[in-house]
Design an enzyme around this catalytic site. Structure first.
Site, PDB file in Angstrom:
ATOM      1  N   SER A  44       0.679  -1.390  -0.144  1.00 57.60           N
ATOM      2  CA  SER A  44      -0.201   0.040   0.032  1.00 57.60           C
ATOM      3  C   SER A  44       0.628   1.264  -0.010  1.00 57.60           C
ATOM      4  O   SER A  44       0.512   2.216  -0.100  1.00 57.60           O
ATOM      5  CB  SER A  44      -1.020  -0.044   1.223  1.00 57.60           C
ATOM      6  OG  SER A  44      -1.634  -1.248   1.288  1.00 57.60           O
ATOM      7  N   HIS A 232      11.910   1.831   7.249  1.00 54.65           N
ATOM      8  CA  HIS A 232      12.690   2.658   6.215  1.00 54.65           C
ATOM      9  C   HIS A 232      11.956   4.094   5.713  1.00 54.65           C
ATOM     10  O   HIS A 232      10.499   4.256   5.628  1.00 54.65           O
ATOM     11  CB  HIS A 232      12.434   1.812   5.018  1.00 54.65           C
ATOM     12  CG  HIS A 232      12.813   2.442   3.755  1.00 54.65           C
ATOM     13  ND1 HIS A 232      13.974   2.823   3.310  1.00 54.65           N
ATOM     14  CD2 HIS A 232      12.215   2.745   2.434  1.00 54.65           C
ATOM     15  CE1 HIS A 232      14.108   3.415   2.104  1.00 54.65           C
ATOM     16  NE2 HIS A 232      12.925   3.478   1.818  1.00 54.65           N
ATOM     17  N   TYR A 266      17.404   7.539  -2.753  1.00 59.20           N
ATOM     18  CA  TYR A 266      16.474   7.577  -4.028  1.00 59.20           C
ATOM     19  C   TYR A 266      15.303   8.275  -4.104  1.00 59.20           C
ATOM     20  O   TYR A 266      14.872   8.706  -3.104  1.00 59.20           O
ATOM     21  CB  TYR A 266      15.788   5.901  -4.582  1.00 59.20           C
ATOM     22  CG  TYR A 266      14.947   5.481  -3.482  1.00 59.20           C
ATOM     23  CD1 TYR A 266      13.631   5.563  -3.640  1.00 59.20           C
ATOM     24  CD2 TYR A 266      15.400   4.781  -2.347  1.00 59.20           C
ATOM     25  CE1 TYR A 266      12.792   5.187  -2.803  1.00 59.20           C
ATOM     26  CE2 TYR A 266      14.507   4.282  -1.490  1.00 59.20           C
ATOM     27  CZ  TYR A 266      13.072   4.379  -1.718  1.00 59.20           C
ATOM     28  OH  TYR A 266      12.283   3.995  -0.725  1.00 59.20           O
ATOM     29  N   TRP A 367       9.906  -8.212  -3.097  1.00 59.72           N
ATOM     30  CA  TRP A 367       9.712  -6.486  -3.351  1.00 59.72           C
ATOM     31  C   TRP A 367       8.791  -6.691  -4.419  1.00 59.72           C
ATOM     32  O   TRP A 367       8.742  -7.698  -5.048  1.00 59.72           O
ATOM     33  CB  TRP A 367      11.319  -6.226  -3.736  1.00 59.72           C
ATOM     34  CG  TRP A 367      12.112  -5.789  -2.670  1.00 59.72           C
ATOM     35  CD1 TRP A 367      12.349  -6.523  -1.616  1.00 59.72           C
ATOM     36  CD2 TRP A 367      12.990  -4.863  -2.471  1.00 59.72           C
ATOM     37  NE1 TRP A 367      13.195  -5.970  -0.672  1.00 59.72           N
ATOM     38  CE2 TRP A 367      13.763  -4.832  -1.185  1.00 59.72           C
ATOM     39  CE3 TRP A 367      13.464  -3.456  -3.321  1.00 59.72           C
ATOM     40  CZ2 TRP A 367      14.468  -4.031  -1.021  1.00 59.72           C
ATOM     41  CZ3 TRP A 367      14.310  -2.875  -2.949  1.00 59.72           C
ATOM     42  CH2 TRP A 367      15.021  -2.964  -1.778  1.00 59.72           C
ATOM     43  N   ASP A 555      23.994 -31.716  -7.204  1.00 55.39           N
ATOM     44  CA  ASP A 555      24.657 -32.782  -7.459  1.00 55.39           C
ATOM     45  C   ASP A 555      25.246 -33.297  -6.065  1.00 55.39           C
ATOM     46  O   ASP A 555      25.424 -32.391  -5.147  1.00 55.39           O
ATOM     47  CB  ASP A 555      25.854 -32.408  -8.205  1.00 55.39           C
ATOM     48  CG  ASP A 555      26.978 -31.152  -7.915  1.00 55.39           C
ATOM     49  OD1 ASP A 555      26.433 -30.566  -6.857  1.00 55.39           O
ATOM     50  OD2 ASP A 555      27.953 -30.829  -8.260  1.00 55.39           O
ATOM     51  N   LEU A 653      39.155 -37.516   4.567  1.00 58.40           N
ATOM     52  CA  LEU A 653      39.071 -38.166   5.310  1.00 58.40           C
ATOM     53  C   LEU A 653      38.250 -37.684   6.581  1.00 58.40           C
ATOM     54  O   LEU A 653      38.235 -36.580   7.182  1.00 58.40           O
ATOM     55  CB  LEU A 653      40.682 -37.899   6.088  1.00 58.40           C
ATOM     56  CG  LEU A 653      41.665 -38.567   5.091  1.00 58.40           C
ATOM     57  CD1 LEU A 653      43.102 -37.870   5.781  1.00 58.40           C
ATOM     58  CD2 LEU A 653      41.583 -39.813   5.017  1.00 58.40           C
TER      59      LEU A 653
HETATM   60  P1  FAD Z   1       2.339  -6.729   1.645  1.00 60.03           P
HETATM   61  O1  FAD Z   1       1.934  -5.809   0.689  1.00 60.03           O
HETATM   62  O2  FAD Z   1       2.476  -6.443   3.214  1.00 60.03           O
HETATM   63  O3  FAD Z   1       0.965  -8.043   1.718  1.00 60.03           O
HETATM   64  C1  FAD Z   1       0.755  -8.782   2.699  1.00 60.03           C
HETATM   65  C2  FAD Z   1      -0.788  -8.886   3.060  1.00 60.03           C
HETATM   66  O4  FAD Z   1      -0.942  -9.871   3.647  1.00 60.03           O
HETATM   67  C3  FAD Z   1      -1.285  -7.858   3.643  1.00 60.03           C
HETATM   68  O5  FAD Z   1      -2.164  -7.331   2.968  1.00 60.03           O
HETATM   69  C4  FAD Z   1      -1.816  -8.306   4.800  1.00 60.03           C
HETATM   70  O6  FAD Z   1      -2.884  -7.692   5.327  1.00 60.03           O
HETATM   71  C5  FAD Z   1      -1.956  -9.673   4.747  1.00 60.03           C
HETATM   72  N1  FAD Z   1      -2.046 -10.703   5.822  1.00 60.03           N
HETATM   73  C6  FAD Z   1      -0.833 -11.049   6.432  1.00 60.03           C
HETATM   74  N2  FAD Z   1      -1.300 -11.798   7.435  1.00 60.03           N
HETATM   75  C7  FAD Z   1      -2.556 -12.177   7.090  1.00 60.03           C
HETATM   76  C8  FAD Z   1      -3.458 -13.235   7.853  1.00 60.03           C
HETATM   77  N3  FAD Z   1      -3.180 -13.691   8.978  1.00 60.03           N
HETATM   78  N4  FAD Z   1      -4.551 -13.199   7.363  1.00 60.03           N
HETATM   79  C9  FAD Z   1      -4.855 -12.615   6.210  1.00 60.03           C
HETATM   80  N5  FAD Z   1      -4.269 -11.720   5.593  1.00 60.03           N
HETATM   81  C10 FAD Z   1      -3.013 -11.637   6.090  1.00 60.03           C
HETATM   82  N6  FAD Z   1       9.845  -2.464  -3.484  1.00 60.03           N
HETATM   83  C11 FAD Z   1      10.241  -2.460  -4.467  1.00 60.03           C
HETATM   84  O7  FAD Z   1      10.364  -3.174  -5.187  1.00 60.03           O
HETATM   85  N7  FAD Z   1      10.706  -1.099  -5.042  1.00 60.03           N
HETATM   86  C12 FAD Z   1      10.683   0.051  -4.165  1.00 60.03           C
HETATM   87  O8  FAD Z   1      10.944   0.974  -4.514  1.00 60.03           O
HETATM   88  C13 FAD Z   1      10.055  -0.313  -2.928  1.00 60.03           C
HETATM   89  N8  FAD Z   1      10.090   0.898  -1.943  1.00 60.03           N
HETATM   90  C14 FAD Z   1       9.320   0.854  -0.673  1.00 60.03           C
HETATM   91  C15 FAD Z   1       9.224   1.949   0.089  1.00 60.03           C
HETATM   92  C16 FAD Z   1       8.385   1.648   1.357  1.00 60.03           C
HETATM   93  C17 FAD Z   1       8.334   2.899   2.219  1.00 60.03           C
HETATM   94  C18 FAD Z   1       7.897   0.399   1.407  1.00 60.03           C
HETATM   95  C19 FAD Z   1       6.986   0.195   2.742  1.00 60.03           C
HETATM   96  C20 FAD Z   1       8.307  -0.574   0.810  1.00 60.03           C
HETATM   97  C21 FAD Z   1       9.064  -0.641  -0.294  1.00 60.03           C
HETATM   98  N9  FAD Z   1       9.171  -1.581  -1.367  1.00 60.03           N
HETATM   99  C22 FAD Z   1       9.855  -1.494  -2.352  1.00 60.03           C
HETATM  100  C23 FAD Z   1       8.923  -2.962  -0.729  1.00 60.03           C
HETATM  101  C24 FAD Z   1       7.617  -3.719  -0.775  1.00 60.03           C
HETATM  102  O9  FAD Z   1       6.511  -2.707  -0.835  1.00 60.03           O
HETATM  103  C25 FAD Z   1       7.282  -4.930  -0.447  1.00 60.03           C
HETATM  104  O10 FAD Z   1       8.478  -5.827  -0.466  1.00 60.03           O
HETATM  105  C26 FAD Z   1       6.111  -5.536  -1.152  1.00 60.03           C
HETATM  106  O11 FAD Z   1       5.084  -4.580  -1.312  1.00 60.03           O
HETATM  107  C27 FAD Z   1       5.723  -6.833  -0.314  1.00 60.03           C
HETATM  108  O12 FAD Z   1       4.477  -7.351  -0.835  1.00 60.03           O
HETATM  109  P2  FAD Z   1       3.729  -8.629   0.207  1.00 60.03           P
HETATM  110  O13 FAD Z   1       2.631  -8.708  -1.020  1.00 60.03           O
HETATM  111  O14 FAD Z   1       4.684  -9.428   0.316  1.00 60.03           O
HETATM  112  O15 FAD Z   1       3.585  -7.822   1.535  1.00 60.03           O
END
Ligand code: FAD
Length: 827
Positions: A44, A232, A266, A367, A555, A653
């Site tokens: 989000s 971050h 960045y 990511w 392997d 060994l």
């Molecule tokens: P999330 O988006 O966190 O989704 C996980 C979902 O699981 C959530 O919606 C949560 O509610 C749900 N969930 C968890 N537990 C449960 C449960 N028990 N039951 C039901 N639902 C559950 N990445 C990049 O590639 N480039 C960038 O420039 C970059 N910049 C970033 C900058 C910021 C400020 C942030 C916060 C992140 C950034 N990232 C960036 C990283 C990237 O946003 C995340 O690595 C990525 O969005 C993770 O996606 P996800 O689907 O794994 O996790």
């Protein structure tokens, strides 16, 4: 069709649900605890920078797949991907140098890129203050992904194809029967007091829970997942006068994504503002109990992946951003937050089936950059049992439970955070959590001035300072440029020389070893191994573990110790998990690594040394090549295996840890008159390469067949059926692992470099890439193994390898370079 539950609708869960339905899966349910489409997780809040170039080939490939998938797609008129291009600038000579390495990596992986001078930087990024800028790296096809619309587009397409999407529903339990997952238990969000969880049956459950992953693994699955959410800093300027009116909300941005890694910074445009992300601050780990739950989010409206901005961490980056972009100098700061997303000990994601629970999978620590690519790989893996790409560096089982702890993860993830934009040498070792595992030889190695690296928690000698005087005896001391000389010493050449001319002693303890025993052990291993392991007791067999498509998943060396008892040398915990997953009830697999230790004793005088310590006959006639025998060596009970990864006469060994010190000391004493030296990993690596022995992970992977890898000899056509056999029959040879030498004996490359046709023009792409390389000290040249199209892999073919912008002439050789007639080993 399996009933599949995906936990979490971030970019990863959405991509996976979409890819599963694209592959015909009709019973896909996505359970999301938050609301749609901003669920409160990391997706989000990600600014969505997608830079494709990475030292890791698969990570680059997955980034490319993400962009290719989202290219041209729209939600409500909003683009999902805009290929703004990326510009990385250098303000230090070290960074400038590294940008040319990144340019090489981009060529290796087929990502369009060019190096630009400061003036060109200003052309690519109008308005940039180039004072202090030494140059840049421009990648025109990189782009920004809008993650919330990307979630929505993929999720809606999944729903169109039959997926069920259930928001505001939290998974609170994972049910299993025996070793199989049977479903999940869910509660509505917010959950009424005393609500009882509802059971959602499933055959496959995939955790895509983002920063909730570690808590979910610990509480619902009962294991420690080595990933750590970190805060971050991210901020937005107030509106910038020069940007007002330049983009509308849909347009959003036009100048490339900008990276100023020397300040871990960045930037990109956001309509009329500039967004700024900063890694230059203390690591701020967020423990599972620090991650807000769904009920709390529902009650407060505060997104769990957002913490308040800590200005003391962000302030210097804001100042630097204003220095870099004059347009910001009179603009006040707008707003910011500490976003939370996950880091792992090595920066890679955590993918794959969960060990010991059939049907349970992870897609964690991904990511936005790799998200859609990961969705494809995971869907292929779940549906076809074949991820289709080299996953060895992405599978969560690459981390051995013997090293994983909360402390370890916290320290390693903090290191990964701090290094995210650092110039990291490919051979650098972690500096935290050292000394976790040491072999019984460790004190002796320290006495010899060992310089250690860390591998799977083990301290492993790279070379021994005590051998420094031996360098003076070399005819020619090899030289290296400053980059290639890091984490290296000419002592490695002296240790290699001593191994080829006298005898070397190598600590093999970190090599993972499993005992596979019990009724059916032979049939079990015969079923998985490409080579015939049903040989006489005392035989050692080199074999491949293939996947169903005939790709090499690992392997191994298989030593028969008894009718139904084997010692299997593997590439680590990942192989243990795989074998366990296929193992019949009657067969037991025991990891012997921690309780045993081993030394490689190799070189023309190895037999002289061993004979002084044992009454057993260790002649070639009595203990031939690829034979193993239990010996008494200086009173210790030792399994002697006549194998050599360095390509010389000798033995591994193996003994129990209690005998280790005695074994070392006795060999040391007995070896003095034969010129025995302790050898480290650097010598070992060079020796194995000049002998043409492949290393899993760097040279070969499941993307390659035995024939392509030059390992056809490890596939037995005589034995019965085994995994992958049928696929080999009609699997075409698409490329070959070729042995090259650099024409200039003083030139060195390290791996990852692009291979080009001789005199290729700037627009012509790479024809292949180097897997691993080193100086072949025995011959005085540098050897580089590379994947090439078959027609270019013929001996004599003249090519070039690009190293930091220099085109180094190279020639394909017939291999192995050293001892093709095997006279060194078979004596
Ligand atoms: P999330 O988006 O966190 O989704 C996980 C979902 O699981 C959530 O919606 C949560 O509610 C749900 N969930 C968890 N537990 C449960 C449960 N028990 N039951 C039901 N639902 C559950 N990445 C990049 O590639 N480039 C960038 O420039 C970059 N910049 C970033 C900058 C910021 C400020 C942030 C916060 C992140 C950034 N990232 C960036 C990283 C990237 O946003 C995340 O690595 C990525 O969005 C993770 O996606 P996800 O689907 O794994 O996790």
């Amino acid at each position: 069709q399996p009933r599949i539950v995906v936990i979490g609708l971030g970019v990863v869960g959405a991509a996976l649900a979409d890819e599963l339905t694209q592959r015909g899966m009709r019973h896909v349910t996505v359970l999301e605890q938050g609301p749609l489409w901003e669920t409160g997780g990391s997706s989000s809040h990600a600014p969505g920078f997608v830079f494709q170039t990475s030292p890791h080939r698969t990570m680059s490939l997955l980034a490319r797949r993400t962009l290719d998938k989202l290219d041209g797609q729209k939600v409500d008129g909003q683009w999902l991907l805009k290929r703004l291009g990326g510009l990385e600038i250098a303000t230090t000579p070290e960074r400038l140098h590294d940008l040319s390495r990144r340019h090489g990596l981009a060529q290796s992986w087929g990502i369009p890129s060019r190096l630009v001078d400061p003036d060109e930087c200003a052309e690519v990024w109008p308005g940039l203050d180039t004072s202090g800028v030494l140059g840049g790296f421009h990648t025109p096809t990189d782009g920004v992904v809008k993650s919330v619309p990307a979630v929505r587009w993929q999720a809606e397409r999944a729903v169109e194809h039959g997926a069920r999407l259930v928001p505001r529903t939290r998974v609170v339990g994972v049910t299993r029967t025996g070793g199989r997952v049977t479903g999940v238990e869910v509660l509505p969000v917010p959950a009424p007091d005393g609500a009882t969880p509802e059971h959602v049956p499933a055959d496959v459950v995939v955790a895509c829970a983002g920063l909730w992953g570690p808590g979910l693994a610990r509480d619902l699955l009962g294991f420690e997942l080595p990933m750590m959410p970190m805060e971050h800093c991210f901020g937005l300027s107030a509106p910038v006068p020069g940007l007002i009116g330049r983009h509308d909300v849909l347009d959003e941005a036009s100048r490339p994504m900008l990276r100023h890694q020397d300040f871990s910074l960045y930037l990109r445009e956001y309509v009329d503002r500039i967004g700024i992300g900063a890694y230059r601050h203390r690591p701020m780990p967020v423990e599972p109990d620090g991650v807000a739950g769904a009920d709390e989010f529902a009650a407060t409206g505060v997104h769990p992946a957002m913490h308040p901005l800590t200005w003391e961490d962000f302030g210097p980056s804001w100042d630097e951003a204003r220095r870099l972009l004059p347009e910001l100098r009179d603009v006040p700061f707008g707003e910011g937050f500490n976003g939370i997303f996950s880091f792992t000990p090595d920066g890679g994601p955590m993918l794959g089936p969960v060990a010991g629970v059939d049907g349970l999978w992870l897609a964690q620590a991904v990511w936005v950059t790799q998200s859609a690519g990961v969705g494809q790989v995971m869907a292929d893996w779940i549906v076809r049992d074949d991820p289709g790409v080299d996953t060895h560096g992405l599978e969560y089982t690459r981390f051995d439970p013997a090293v994983v702890s909360r402390d370890w993860t916290r320290a390693r993830a903090a290191e990964a955070y701090a290094e995210v934009y650092d110039v990291v040498h490919p051979q650098a070792s972690t500096e935290v959590q050292r000394g976790l595992r040491t072999s019984p030889f460790h004190d002796r190695q320290r006495e010899l001035g060992a310089v250690f690296e860390q591998a799977n928690g083990w301290e492993r000698p790279l070379w021994f300072e005590a051998n420094a005087p031996l360098v003076d005896d070399l005819d020619r001391v090899p030289e290296r440029d400053a980059w290639a000389a890091r984490h290296w010493s000419p002592i490695a050449a002296a240790e290699a020389h001593a191994t080829r001319t006298a005898v070397g002693l190598y600590d093999m303890t970190p090599l993972s070893r499993l005992e596979v025993s019990g009724p059916g052990a032979t049939a079990f291993l015969q079923h998985l191994a490409s080579n015939d392991v049903d040989r006489a007791v005392g035989r050692v067999v080199y074999a491949l573990l293939l996947d169903d498509a005939g790709g090499i998943r690992s392997d191994v060396t298989v030593t028969r110790l008894g009718p139904e008892r084997y010692l299997v040398g593997t590439n680590g915990h990942r192989d243990h998990v795989y074998l366990e997953s296929r193992c019949p009830d009657t067969v037991r697999i025991t990891d012997l690594t921690a309780g045993t230790c081993g030394l490689g004793l190799w070189g023309p005088r190895a037999r002289d040394v061993l004979e002084r310590l044992t009454d057993d006959d260790v002649s070639h006639a009595a203990l031939g090549y690829f034979r193993a025998k239990q010996l008494r060596v200086a009173g210790a009970d030792v399994l002697a295996m006549r194998v050599s990864y360095v390509g010389d006469l000798g033995w591994e060994l193996w003994t129990t840890a209690d005998h280790g010190r005695r074994l070392w000391d006795s060999l040391w004493e007995a070896g003095t008159s034969s010129g025995l030296v302790a050898g480290g990993r650097r010598a070992f690596h060079a020796l194995r390469l000049e002998k043409g022995y492949r290393a899993y992970g760097s040279d070969i992977s499941r993307e390659h067949s035995p024939a392509e890898a030059g390992l056809g000899f490890a596939v037995s056509r005589r034995k019965g059926d085994f995994v992958g056999r049928a696929a080999l029959e009609d699997r075409p040879v698409r490329r070959r692992l070729a042995c090259l030498t650099l024409d200039d004996p003083d030139a060195v490359v390290l791996g990852g470099e692009p291979v080009l046709a001789r005199a290729a023009g700037p627009g012509e792409g790479a024809v292949g890439y180097v897997t691993s390389a080193d100086q072949a000290y025995t011959l005085g040249v540098t050897v580089a193994y590379a994947w090439l199209p078959p027609e270019l892999a013929e001996p004599g073919r003249a090519l070039e390898i690009e190293y930091f912008g220099h085109r180094l002439p190279a020639t394909v050789q017939s291999e192995p370079l050293v001892d093709p007639e095997m006279s060194r080993i078979l004596r």
